[in-house]
Write a protein that holds these residues in place. Structure first.
Motif, PDB file in Angstrom:
ATOM      1  N   ALA A  64       0.843  -1.201   0.000  1.00 31.86           N
ATOM      2  CA  ALA A  64       0.000   0.000   0.000  1.00 31.86           C
ATOM      3  C   ALA A  64       0.874   1.245   0.000  1.00 31.86           C
ATOM      4  CB  ALA A  64      -0.931  -0.005   1.214  1.00 31.86           C
ATOM      5  N   VAL A  65       1.916   1.237   0.829  1.00 34.83           N
ATOM      6  CA  VAL A  65       2.853   2.366   0.869  1.00 34.83           C
ATOM      7  C   VAL A  65       3.530   2.539  -0.496  1.00 34.83           C
ATOM      8  CG1 VAL A  65       4.977   3.245   1.902  1.00 34.83           C
ATOM      9  CG2 VAL A  65       3.234   2.187   3.353  1.00 34.83           C
ATOM     10  N   VAL A  66       3.970   1.429  -1.091  1.00 35.63           N
ATOM     11  CA  VAL A  66       4.655   1.501  -2.384  1.00 35.63           C
ATOM     12  C   VAL A  66       3.739   2.077  -3.452  1.00 35.63           C
ATOM     13  CG1 VAL A  66       5.612   0.116  -4.270  1.00 35.63           C
ATOM     14  CG2 VAL A  66       6.289  -0.350  -1.908  1.00 35.63           C
ATOM     15  N   TRP A  67       2.546   1.526  -3.587  1.00 31.40           N
ATOM     16  CA  TRP A  67       1.619   1.986  -4.631  1.00 31.40           C
ATOM     17  C   TRP A  67       1.243   3.449  -4.432  1.00 31.40           C
ATOM     18  CZ3 TRP A  67       1.107  -0.514  -8.942  1.00 31.40           C
ATOM     19  CH2 TRP A  67       1.156  -1.902  -8.990  1.00 31.40           C
ATOM     20  N   VAL A  68       0.935   3.823  -3.189  1.00 28.47           N
ATOM     21  CA  VAL A  68       0.479   5.195  -2.913  1.00 28.47           C
ATOM     22  C   VAL A  68       1.617   6.190  -3.117  1.00 28.47           C
ATOM     23  CG1 VAL A  68      -0.384   6.754  -1.128  1.00 28.47           C
ATOM     24  CG2 VAL A  68      -1.382   4.478  -1.383  1.00 28.47           C
ATOM     25  N   GLN A  69       2.790   5.875  -2.589  1.00 27.52           N
ATOM     26  CA  GLN A  69       3.921   6.790  -2.751  1.00 27.52           C
ATOM     27  C   GLN A  69       4.335   6.909  -4.216  1.00 27.52           C
ATOM     28  OE1 GLN A  69       5.377   8.747  -0.285  1.00 27.52           O
ATOM     29  NE2 GLN A  69       3.546   8.065   0.817  1.00 27.52           N
ATOM     30  N   ALA A  70       4.244   5.816  -4.978  1.00 31.25           N
ATOM     31  CA  ALA A  70       4.542   5.880  -6.415  1.00 31.25           C
ATOM     32  C   ALA A  70       3.521   6.754  -7.136  1.00 31.25           C
ATOM     33  CB  ALA A  70       4.549   4.476  -7.010  1.00 31.25           C
ATOM     34  N   ALA A  71       2.259   6.659  -6.721  1.00 33.40           N
ATOM     35  CA  ALA A  71       1.214   7.493  -7.321  1.00 33.40           C
ATOM     36  C   ALA A  71       1.457   8.969  -7.027  1.00 33.40           C
ATOM     37  CB  ALA A  71      -0.158   7.065  -6.798  1.00 33.40           C
ATOM     38  N   ILE A  72       1.951   9.255  -5.831  1.00 35.28           N
ATOM     39  CA  ILE A  72       2.265  10.649  -5.470  1.00 35.28           C
ATOM     40  C   ILE A  72       3.392  11.180  -6.342  1.00 35.28           C
ATOM     41  CG2 ILE A  72       3.166  12.126  -3.642  1.00 35.28           C
ATOM     42  CD1 ILE A  72       1.743  10.276  -1.625  1.00 35.28           C
ATOM     43  N   LEU A  73       4.448  10.388  -6.496  1.00 34.05           N
ATOM     44  CA  LEU A  73       5.583  10.815  -7.322  1.00 34.05           C
ATOM     45  C   LEU A  73       5.197  10.969  -8.790  1.00 34.05           C
ATOM     46  CD1 LEU A  73       8.422   8.599  -5.782  1.00 34.05           C
ATOM     47  CD2 LEU A  73       8.055  11.057  -5.452  1.00 34.05           C
ATOM     48  N   ALA A  74       4.218  10.181  -9.245  1.00 31.72           N
ATOM     49  CA  ALA A  74       3.773  10.251 -10.638  1.00 31.72           C
ATOM     50  C   ALA A  74       2.749  11.360 -10.862  1.00 31.72           C
ATOM     51  CB  ALA A  74       3.180   8.906 -11.063  1.00 31.72           C
ATOM     52  N   GLY A  75       2.352  12.042  -9.799  1.00 30.65           N
ATOM     53  CA  GLY A  75       1.386  13.128  -9.929  1.00 30.65           C
ATOM     54  C   GLY A  75      -0.058  12.678 -10.034  1.00 30.65           C
ATOM     55  N   LEU A  76      -0.339  11.411  -9.678  1.00 30.14           N
ATOM     56  CA  LEU A  76      -1.703  10.893  -9.750  1.00 30.14           C
ATOM     57  C   LEU A  76      -2.514  11.184  -8.495  1.00 30.14           C
ATOM     58  CD1 LEU A  76      -0.951   7.383 -11.325  1.00 30.14           C
ATOM     59  CD2 LEU A  76      -1.812   9.436 -12.483  1.00 30.14           C
ATOM     60  N   PHE A  77      -1.838  11.631  -7.447  1.00 30.05           N
ATOM     61  CA  PHE A  77      -2.500  11.835  -6.160  1.00 30.05           C
ATOM     62  C   PHE A  77      -1.699  12.826  -5.336  1.00 30.05           C
ATOM     63  CE2 PHE A  77      -2.496  10.090  -1.678  1.00 30.05           C
ATOM     64  CZ  PHE A  77      -3.648  10.762  -1.288  1.00 30.05           C
ATOM     65  N   ASP A  78      -2.389  13.737  -4.667  1.00 27.81           N
ATOM     66  CA  ASP A  78      -1.751  14.716  -3.792  1.00 27.81           C
ATOM     67  C   ASP A  78      -2.267  14.498  -2.369  1.00 27.81           C
ATOM     68  OD1 ASP A  78      -0.643  16.815  -2.469  1.00 27.81           O
ATOM     69  OD2 ASP A  78      -1.677  18.386  -3.602  1.00 27.81           O
ATOM     70  N   PRO A  79      -1.434  13.983  -1.466  1.00 27.63           N
ATOM     71  CA  PRO A  79      -1.915  13.682  -0.109  1.00 27.63           C
ATOM     72  C   PRO A  79      -2.395  14.900   0.660  1.00 27.63           C
ATOM     73  CG  PRO A  79       0.478  13.506  -0.234  1.00 27.63           C
ATOM     74  CD  PRO A  79      -0.018  13.647  -1.643  1.00 27.63           C
ATOM     75  N   GLY A 177       9.462   7.648   1.227  1.00 34.14           N
ATOM     76  CA  GLY A 177       8.349   6.757   1.529  1.00 34.14           C
ATOM     77  C   GLY A 177       8.329   5.542   0.616  1.00 34.14           C
ATOM     78  N   LEU A 178       8.599   5.767  -0.663  1.00 36.30           N
ATOM     79  CA  LEU A 178       8.633   4.665  -1.630  1.00 36.30           C
ATOM     80  C   LEU A 178       9.757   3.688  -1.297  1.00 36.30           C
ATOM     81  CD1 LEU A 178       7.672   3.329  -4.243  1.00 36.30           C
ATOM     82  CD2 LEU A 178       9.161   4.900  -5.505  1.00 36.30           C
ATOM     83  N   ILE A 179      10.929   4.219  -0.949  1.00 39.76           N
ATOM     84  CA  ILE A 179      12.061   3.356  -0.603  1.00 39.76           C
ATOM     85  C   ILE A 179      11.757   2.536   0.642  1.00 39.76           C
ATOM     86  CG2 ILE A 179      14.454   3.354   0.162  1.00 39.76           C
ATOM     87  CD1 ILE A 179      14.881   5.840  -1.574  1.00 39.76           C
ATOM     88  N   LEU A 180      11.178   3.178   1.648  1.00 43.63           N
ATOM     89  CA  LEU A 180      10.813   2.462   2.870  1.00 43.63           C
ATOM     90  C   LEU A 180       9.812   1.347   2.564  1.00 43.63           C
ATOM     91  CD1 LEU A 180      10.882   2.143   5.947  1.00 43.63           C
ATOM     92  CD2 LEU A 180       9.073   3.883   6.087  1.00 43.63           C
ATOM     93  N   GLY A 181       8.831   1.648   1.709  1.00 45.35           N
ATOM     94  CA  GLY A 181       7.847   0.637   1.339  1.00 45.35           C
ATOM     95  C   GLY A 181       8.468  -0.536   0.606  1.00 45.35           C
ATOM     96  N   LEU A 182       9.390  -0.249  -0.311  1.00 40.09           N
ATOM     97  CA  LEU A 182      10.044  -1.313  -1.070  1.00 40.09           C
ATOM     98  C   LEU A 182      10.902  -2.200  -0.168  1.00 40.09           C
ATOM     99  CD1 LEU A 182      11.124   0.688  -4.262  1.00 40.09           C
ATOM    100  CD2 LEU A 182       9.412  -1.148  -4.151  1.00 40.09           C
ATOM    101  N   VAL A 183      11.634  -1.593   0.749  1.00 45.60           N
ATOM    102  CA  VAL A 183      12.463  -2.372   1.671  1.00 45.60           C
ATOM    103  C   VAL A 183      11.592  -3.272   2.544  1.00 45.60           C
ATOM    104  CG1 VAL A 183      14.025  -2.229   3.648  1.00 45.60           C
ATOM    105  CG2 VAL A 183      14.345  -0.712   1.690  1.00 45.60           C
ATOM    106  N   THR A 184      10.497  -2.714   3.053  1.00 43.82           N
ATOM    107  CA  THR A 184       9.598  -3.491   3.898  1.00 43.82           C
ATOM    108  C   THR A 184       8.926  -4.606   3.102  1.00 43.82           C
ATOM    109  OG1 THR A 184       9.157  -1.472   5.152  1.00 43.82           O
ATOM    110  CG2 THR A 184       7.698  -3.338   5.549  1.00 43.82           C
ATOM    111  N   ALA A 185       8.549  -4.318   1.861  1.00 39.66           N
ATOM    112  CA  ALA A 185       7.941  -5.342   1.010  1.00 39.66           C
ATOM    113  C   ALA A 185       8.924  -6.476   0.734  1.00 39.66           C
ATOM    114  CB  ALA A 185       7.464  -4.724  -0.299  1.00 39.66           C
ATOM    115  N   ALA A 186      10.187  -6.137   0.513  1.00 37.37           N
ATOM    116  CA  ALA A 186      11.199  -7.164   0.277  1.00 37.37           C
ATOM    117  C   ALA A 186      11.357  -8.065   1.502  1.00 37.37           C
ATOM    118  CB  ALA A 186      12.537  -6.505  -0.073  1.00 37.37           C
TER     119      ALA A 186
END
Length: 365
Positions: A64-79, A177-186
């Protein structure tokens, strides 16, 4: 994502409900297939295990963190446009409500989201507990319990009339946030492989996290295209459960994302159970279980509204945008659940063992 063409065919309320139903269906199907459950993960930790249920929860949260943070970086969502970040957060509500919710989900043997999924597959115990949860949540939102909720939430609040962004607070650079999510997912995948969890279950565990990102993107995009104000939110079950209950019981039939969410989850979970032949009627096995479940549902209903969300709403949805009060609420849910399992369930199990040994006749050898 531009919803302007769809708004030429549907009004904003109907489109919002449709998007909510789609988001809910993704969650319901994925949660049923993965057996995603925060309570089960906390019980493993309370019993000094890091097993398959913990791996599933951790993968869901991290993806969830990975998808959401990636969406933020891609400009698809503004928290900053989200409801959880744009309103005053409550530290005291997160602590008290989180502890209450954690205690309640152990007593009820499932968080509110898990109860909804199980009820959709024929579990009558979860259906009753879910209805009680919805009633108490509505009472805490607009009913007799609302003054108590407001009083407790006002003890300690976030400054400047808005929530605190954890990443901004510590000065983390973009992409942290994306990096933290990826590390945790791994780590979650590593743990899952060691516990020999099938890739199908892992795929659907990640699907639950994906549903959180879908909800954020849908509501944010709709808010950008709609003429009327649209609340930017994603998966949560405290507010939507209360709203759906009132939608069914009153003449106020206003549609929105939340109203579509609950039916979508029911449909998704039911379809998953139907295809996997897991539909089965189940009820309470004894009176003690009924009392526990009812009390747990009451604690979760009030606790979720006080904490700003349930195990999904605060714990995953709010956590995915690094809302400080959501992370605090999630931590307190873990604390409440672990202590409840240790003090009640494990103590009762030990007492039963001792009682069983005492009743065992001694034989001469």
């Amino acid at each position: 994502m531009d919803f302007a063409p769809l708004l030429d065919l549907l009004d904003e309320a109907a489109l919002g409900a449709l998007l909510g139903a789609l988001t809910g269906a993704i969650f319901g199907f994925s949660a049923q297939r993965s057996s995603f459950c925060l309570r089960a993960a906390t019980v493993e930790v309370a019993r000094r295990e890091v097993g398959p249920r913990m791996a599933v929860w951790l993968l869901t949260f991290s993806t969830a963190v990975v998808w959401v943070q990636a969406a933020i970086l891609a400009g698809l969502f503004d928290p900053s446009a989200s409801r959880v970040m744009s309103i005053t957060g409550s530290w005291s509500g997160a602590v008290i409500g989180g502890l209450m919710f954690g205690i309640g989900m152990v007593l009820a043997r499932g968080c509110s989201g898990r109860l909804l999924v199980l009820a959709s597959t024929g579990n009558l115990r979860s259906l009753i507990s879910g209805l009680i949860f919805a009633v108490v949540a509505q009472m805490a939102l607009h009913g007799w319990l609302a003054p108590a909720r407001s009083y407790l939430a006002a003890f300690w609040t976030t400054p400047a009339g808005q929530n605190v962004d954890l990443l901004a607070m510590i000065g983390a650079p973009a992409g942290s946030g994306l990096i933290l999510g990826l590390v945790t997912a791994a780590f979650a995948v590593f743990l899952a492989i060691r516990r020999q969890i099938g890739w199908t279950k892992l795929f659907f565990a990640a699907g639950v996290g994906f549903a959180v990102a879908v909800g954020w993107i849908f509501t944010f995009s709709l808010a950008q295209s709609a003429f009327e104000p649209v609340t930017v939110n994603s998966l949560t079950f405290s507010g939507p459960s209360a709203s759906t209950l009132m939608f069914l019981l009153t003449e106020d039939h206003a549609l929105d994302f939340e109203i579509g969410l609950i039916p979508g989850v029911v449909f998704g979970a039911f379809l998953s159970a139907l295809l996997s032949r897991q539909l089965k009627f189940e009820g309470f096995t004894h009176e003690t279980q009924m009392r526990r479940s009812m009390l747990g549902a009451v604690l979760m209903g009030f606790g979720a509204m006080l904490a700003g969300g349930c195990a999904i709403g605060a714990g995953v949805t709010g956590g995915s945008v690094f809302a400080a009060t959501a992370w605090l609420a999630l931590f307190c849910m873990w604390v409440g659940a672990v202590l409840t399992d240790f003090l009640i369930d494990q103590s009762n199990a030990s007492a039963d063992v001792v009682h069983g040994l005492a009743q065992t006749p001694v034989t001469n050898r």
